[in-house]
Enzyme design. Structure first.
Site, PDB file in Angstrom:
ATOM      1  N   ASN A  30       0.835  -1.226   0.000  1.00 43.17           N
ATOM      2  CA  ASN A  30       0.000   0.000   0.000  1.00 43.17           C
ATOM      3  C   ASN A  30       0.861   1.264   0.000  1.00 43.17           C
ATOM      4  OD1 ASN A  30       0.963   0.240   2.575  1.00 43.17           O
ATOM      5  ND2 ASN A  30      -1.011  -0.026   3.596  1.00 43.17           N
ATOM      6  N   TYR A 139       4.175  -4.558  19.714  1.00 41.75           N
ATOM      7  CA  TYR A 139       4.765  -5.067  18.472  1.00 41.75           C
ATOM      8  C   TYR A 139       5.087  -6.559  18.601  1.00 41.75           C
ATOM      9  CZ  TYR A 139       8.221  -6.006  14.874  1.00 41.75           C
ATOM     10  OH  TYR A 139       8.916  -6.573  13.836  1.00 41.75           O
ATOM     11  N   GLY A 283      11.708   0.062  26.803  1.00 40.40           N
ATOM     12  CA  GLY A 283      11.440  -1.194  26.094  1.00 40.40           C
ATOM     13  C   GLY A 283      12.647  -1.866  25.469  1.00 40.40           C
TER      14      GLY A 283
HETATM   15  N1  UFG Z   1      20.154   3.079  19.718  1.00 35.46           N
HETATM   16  C1  UFG Z   1      20.870   4.148  20.235  1.00 35.46           C
HETATM   17  N2  UFG Z   1      20.748   5.348  19.619  1.00 35.46           N
HETATM   18  C2  UFG Z   1      19.940   5.557  18.528  1.00 35.46           C
HETATM   19  C3  UFG Z   1      19.230   4.456  18.001  1.00 35.46           C
HETATM   20  C4  UFG Z   1      19.356   3.223  18.629  1.00 35.46           C
HETATM   21  O1  UFG Z   1      21.592   4.006  21.225  1.00 35.46           O
HETATM   22  O2  UFG Z   1      19.859   6.685  18.043  1.00 35.46           O
HETATM   23  C5  UFG Z   1      20.309   1.759  20.356  1.00 35.46           C
HETATM   24  C6  UFG Z   1      18.996   1.185  20.870  1.00 35.46           C
HETATM   25  O3  UFG Z   1      18.706   1.679  22.157  1.00 35.46           O
HETATM   26  C7  UFG Z   1      19.290  -0.318  20.833  1.00 35.46           C
HETATM   27  C8  UFG Z   1      20.241  -0.470  19.632  1.00 35.46           C
HETATM   28  O4  UFG Z   1      20.747   0.835  19.388  1.00 35.46           O
HETATM   29  O5  UFG Z   1      19.975  -0.699  21.977  1.00 35.46           O
HETATM   30  C9  UFG Z   1      19.540  -0.958  18.380  1.00 35.46           C
HETATM   31  O6  UFG Z   1      18.387  -0.162  18.170  1.00 35.46           O
HETATM   32  P1  UFG Z   1      17.511  -0.198  16.840  1.00 35.46           P
HETATM   33  O7  UFG Z   1      16.430   0.816  16.993  1.00 35.46           O
HETATM   34  O8  UFG Z   1      18.400  -0.094  15.662  1.00 35.46           O
HETATM   35  O9  UFG Z   1      16.903  -1.666  16.829  1.00 35.46           O
HETATM   36  P2  UFG Z   1      16.048  -2.434  17.937  1.00 35.46           P
HETATM   37  O10 UFG Z   1      16.953  -3.449  18.546  1.00 35.46           O
HETATM   38  O11 UFG Z   1      15.347  -1.532  18.864  1.00 35.46           O
HETATM   39  O12 UFG Z   1      14.869  -3.051  17.058  1.00 35.46           O
HETATM   40  C10 UFG Z   1      15.061  -3.953  15.998  1.00 35.46           C
HETATM   41  C11 UFG Z   1      13.885  -3.857  15.036  1.00 35.46           C
HETATM   42  C12 UFG Z   1      12.621  -4.274  15.706  1.00 35.46           C
HETATM   43  C13 UFG Z   1      12.799  -5.621  16.329  1.00 35.46           C
HETATM   44  C14 UFG Z   1      14.004  -5.650  17.212  1.00 35.46           C
HETATM   45  C15 UFG Z   1      14.205  -7.047  17.682  1.00 35.46           C
HETATM   46  O13 UFG Z   1      13.725  -2.544  14.570  1.00 35.46           O
HETATM   47  O14 UFG Z   1      11.598  -4.339  14.753  1.00 35.46           O
HETATM   48  O15 UFG Z   1      15.141  -5.242  16.481  1.00 35.46           O
HETATM   49  O16 UFG Z   1      15.472  -7.216  18.158  1.00 35.46           O
HETATM   50  F1  UFG Z   1      11.720  -5.911  17.101  1.00 35.46           F
END
Ligand code: UFG
Length: 323
Positions: A30, A139, A283
């Protein structure tokens, strides 16, 4: 013919680029977060919504679909906490509509994009598929609900499915034609690279007091092209009836801290980052690292690309910035 729902998105478009080499492909998207230009021209593109039964019925009656690969979901943990309705609507209700139309049209092979967020805060160093699933945000719950629905559909209607639980997808296609293009961007590697290109003035590290080697969160980063090849093996396993109801983790098996990722980006690009320590983000589990042993033993898949390669390909794409 294979239907790829969400094939204009980040992971979907990388899968389509590999899949068109082997199969005829129809993409339904979409374009709420995906990019039309990111869809390989060899695929048929249909603009439509998987929550709309008529859009789906049209696709299933116009094309001889053998199997469906489902990438169309919202996937931001933080957003899911503040807007759970969006997540249950798009990730659960719309997926159920898709499964209903599949059932009605006798298409029973399904590959589902799930996530490490189904595990919540695991109490083990390395996560196996048998590790307890206990999501801590809408999620993760939304993805686990579909996993349950698939198990029930398999028993009741003979559905055949493979669930792939991704850890941290990253990187870009080696050609730099497509890459990770979110708006707004929240993921670590693109944020670092945008900063190193001068598009952001600093990087904020969310939490430096976690119980990890350097106090920052540890994640298992996996190249998006490695994810694509896992999908192709999973599809073959379903089409040849080698597998009919499986769950596999997809990761590298290696954990890197936020500080290590920043350091590797500096090494790969030769640019020094301006880093500030910030508060924890709600989270975030301290550590998420996968065992992908199961898919290696059963389908012969393993990640081929390491963190340096992930960052080098992402950097190449960020410098040209297309879709
Ligand atoms: N982080 C920072 N600074 C930022 C962005 C991220 O320190 O500006 C840290 C986050 O706190 C985390 C790590 O980098 O510790 C990775 O963060 P991301 O946002 O890149 O990825 P996530 O681990 O939060 O999430 C990803 C996917 C989700 C999935 C998750 C499962 O985006 O969809 O992995 O592990 F659910």
């Amino acid at each position: 013919m294979i239907l790829v729902v969400g094939g204009a998105g980040y992971i979907g478009s990388h899968l389509v680029k590999e899949l068109v080499e082997k199969e005829e492909v129809v993409v339904l998207d979409n374009l709420s977060t995906g990019h039309r230009e990111a869809v390989d021209q060899r695929a048929i593109f249909v603009e439509g919504d998987l929550g709309n039964e008529q859009d789906l019925q049209k696709v299933f009656s116009n094309y001889p679909i053998q199997a469906v690969m489902h990438f169309a979901a919202n996937s931001l943990v933080g957003e899911s906490v503040v807007d759970p309705l969006k997540y249950y609507q798009n990730n659960v209700a719309s997926t159920l509509t898709l499964l209903k139309v599949m059932k009605e049209t006798n298409v029973n092979k399904f590959i589902f994009s799930s996530t490490a967020a189904t595990y919540g805060i695991p109490n083990v160093e390395i996560i196996h598929e048998s590790t307890q699933t206990k999501p801590i945000n809408p999620y993760g719950h939304s993805k686990l609900m579909i996993e349950q629905i698939l198990a029930d559909f398999a028993k009741a209607y003979g559905f055949q499915y493979i669930v792939l639980r991704y850890f941290n997808a990253a990187g870009a296609h080696e050609s730099a034609v497509i890459g990770e293009s979110h708006d707004p961007e929240t993921h670590l590697i693109p944020i670092i690279l945008q900063h190193l290109l001068g598009q952001r003035d600093k990087i904020s590290v969310f939490g430096s007091d976690y119980d990890t080697k350097d106090g920052t969160c540890i994640r298992d980063y996996i190249h998006v092209t490695d994810l694509a090849s896992a999908h192709i093996l999973a599809l073959q396993a379903l089409l040849t009836e080698k597998k009919s109801a499986e769950i596999y983790n997809l990761g590298n098996g290696l954990g890197y801290s936020v500080n290590e990722v920043i350091g590797t980006c500096e090494n790969v690009t030769g640019v020094k980052a301006n880093v500030e320590m910030a508060d924890r983000r709600a989270g975030d589990p301290a550590r998420l690292v996968a065992s992908s042993q199961k898919i290696f033993s059963e389908l012969g898949w393993k990640a081929e690309r390491d963190l340096k390669k992930i960052i080098a390909d992402a950097w190449k794409w960020h410098q040209t910035q297309r879709y």
